[in-house]
Design an enzyme around this catalytic site. Structure first.
Site, mmCIF file in Angstrom:
data_model
loop_
_atom_site.group_PDB
_atom_site.id
_atom_site.type_symbol
_atom_site.label_atom_id
_atom_site.label_comp_id
_atom_site.label_asym_id
_atom_site.label_seq_id
_atom_site.Cartn_x
_atom_site.Cartn_y
_atom_site.Cartn_z
ATOM 1 N N SER A 18 0.846 -1.611 -0.184
ATOM 2 C CA SER A 18 0.043 -0.181 -0.168
ATOM 3 C C SER A 18 0.979 1.056 -0.493
ATOM 4 O O SER A 18 0.546 2.060 -0.543
ATOM 5 C CB SER A 18 -1.302 0.134 0.624
ATOM 6 O OG SER A 18 -0.059 -0.450 2.402
ATOM 7 N N GLU A 19 1.747 1.044 0.537
ATOM 8 C CA GLU A 19 3.148 1.743 -0.097
ATOM 9 C C GLU A 19 4.284 2.155 0.759
ATOM 10 O O GLU A 19 4.889 0.512 1.279
ATOM 11 C CB GLU A 19 2.933 3.335 1.350
ATOM 12 C CG GLU A 19 1.661 4.120 1.529
ATOM 13 C CD GLU A 19 -0.201 3.960 2.201
ATOM 14 O OE1 GLU A 19 0.276 4.705 1.778
ATOM 15 O OE2 GLU A 19 0.320 2.876 2.434
ATOM 16 N N THR A 20 4.914 2.212 -0.108
ATOM 17 C CA THR A 20 6.981 2.231 0.045
ATOM 18 C C THR A 20 7.294 3.536 0.559
ATOM 19 O O THR A 20 6.837 4.613 -0.199
ATOM 20 C CB THR A 20 7.290 1.690 -1.114
ATOM 21 O OG1 THR A 20 6.762 1.046 -1.661
ATOM 22 C CG2 THR A 20 8.765 1.713 -0.805
ATOM 23 N N HIS A 24 2.054 3.471 8.666
ATOM 24 C CA HIS A 24 2.731 2.465 8.576
ATOM 25 C C HIS A 24 4.544 2.342 8.122
ATOM 26 O O HIS A 24 4.874 1.738 8.969
ATOM 27 C CB HIS A 24 1.555 1.355 8.111
ATOM 28 C CG HIS A 24 1.628 1.045 7.245
ATOM 29 N ND1 HIS A 24 1.359 1.205 5.831
ATOM 30 C CD2 HIS A 24 3.069 -0.122 5.784
ATOM 31 C CE1 HIS A 24 0.983 1.203 4.885
ATOM 32 N NE2 HIS A 24 2.614 0.384 5.326
ATOM 33 N N PHE A 27 -8.770 2.379 1.867
ATOM 34 C CA PHE A 27 -7.647 2.947 0.953
ATOM 35 C C PHE A 27 -8.148 2.847 -0.272
ATOM 36 O O PHE A 27 -6.809 2.906 -1.578
ATOM 37 C CB PHE A 27 -6.185 3.072 1.160
ATOM 38 C CG PHE A 27 -4.999 3.213 1.048
ATOM 39 C CD1 PHE A 27 -5.043 5.272 0.570
ATOM 40 C CD2 PHE A 27 -4.118 3.006 -0.159
ATOM 41 C CE1 PHE A 27 -3.961 5.510 0.855
ATOM 42 C CE2 PHE A 27 -2.696 3.810 0.139
ATOM 43 C CZ PHE A 27 -2.816 4.867 -0.408
#
Length: 285
Positions: free
Chosen positions: A43-45, A71, A207
């Site tokens: 979902s994110e880097t 996170h 999200f």
């Protein structure tokens, strides 16, 4: 560059939200970071490079850059603690300056972040009606003690507090419709919560703005919720615990420390775990 795969907000060595962490000497071009985030698929880097006494950080979801991700910040703090030793690391984000404190011991590995400042406000009647319809909910499903709100903790989150754990467990929605609504209203996530007690919450966090149906743990949304509870004069006694991801089979645990000053930063903490060995990537491919 080295890509690390770290799950943030793990619960007793299980679950947690996967994040990519890339520590580099100089941040790659935005197009390269976006392509890498899409390839990683989390979902994110988070991409971080030294800057002065701290680190310049940018966050990319598979489909879009976001200004703050809780996170991935926890994962970054844990990665820095492993590389440089436990300590406090200043972070320069797109629109805020924050810190993350990484810890590493024989028994625990994780981090605590200080969120951007928080604020909250009411939801317009048309937006609330559309959001409830998106999730197949009605006004009678809401907890009147925690009115629907737009809460900010580094980004805007729509908070919907449900009066029954079963309604939260049954959450479903259409991803494309959610993405369109989130993009139109500037919502980073939808934060659906249920209060078991004044200090214990369950949460689910769609999200769609980032192309992700649901996150198993969301530090930014936790900060936004905690700030909103403070604005409500909720009896939080200085801290709440949020259990998220259980309904996905990915148990996650987030702790939010709430100082009394309105608008003040929220301290969000969690444990981490390694998902797989790091890999070396080229910054210019």
């Amino acid at each position: 560059m080295k890509l690390q795969h770290i799950a943030a907000f793990s619960a007793e060595g299980r679950g947690g939200n996967p994040a990519g962490v890339v520590l580099c000497d100089v941040l790659p071009a935005a197009e390269r970071m976006q392509a890498l985030a899409a390839e990683v698929g989390y979902s994110e880097t988070a991409f971080a490079a030294p800057a002065g006494d701290g680190w310049r950080v940018r966050y990319f979801a598979p489909g879009v850059e976001v200004d703050f991700c809780g996170h991935a910040t926890i994962a970054l703090g844990a990665a820095l603690a492993r590389q440089q030793g436990p300590g406090l690391f200043p972070l320069e984000l797109n629109k805020a300056s924050i810190t993350v404190e990484g810890h590493l011991s024989a028994t625990r590995w994780g981090a605590s972040l200080q969120s951007p400042s928080t604020r909250s406000g009411p939801v317009s009647a048309p937006l609330l009606e559309e959001a409830l319809a998106l999730f197949g909910l009605g006004p009678d499903d809401l907890d009147p003690r925690i009115p629907a709100a737009i809460a900010h903790g580094g980004g805007d989150h729509l908070i919907l507090a449900l009066n029954a754990r079963e309604r939260l467990r049954a959450m479903r929605y259409d991803l494309d419709q959610g993405r369109a609504l989130a993009a139109r209203e500037g919502l980073v996530t939808f934060n659906l919560v249920h209060a078991d007690t004044a200090r214990h919450f369950h949460a689910r966090n769609p999200f769609p703005f980032g192309g992700v149906y649901e996150d198993p743990a969301t530090g930014a949304a936790a900060a936004a919720l905690a700030g909103y509870l403070r604005d409500l004069d909720w009896p939080h006694e200085g801290a709440i615990v949020i259990h998220q991801g259980e309904d996905m089979g990915v148990p996650s645990r987030l702790e939010a420390g709430i100082p009394p000053e309105r608008g003040a930063s929220i301290r969000v903490s969690g444990d981490t775990r390694v998902l797989r060995e790091p890999s070396i990537i080229d910054s210019k491919e």
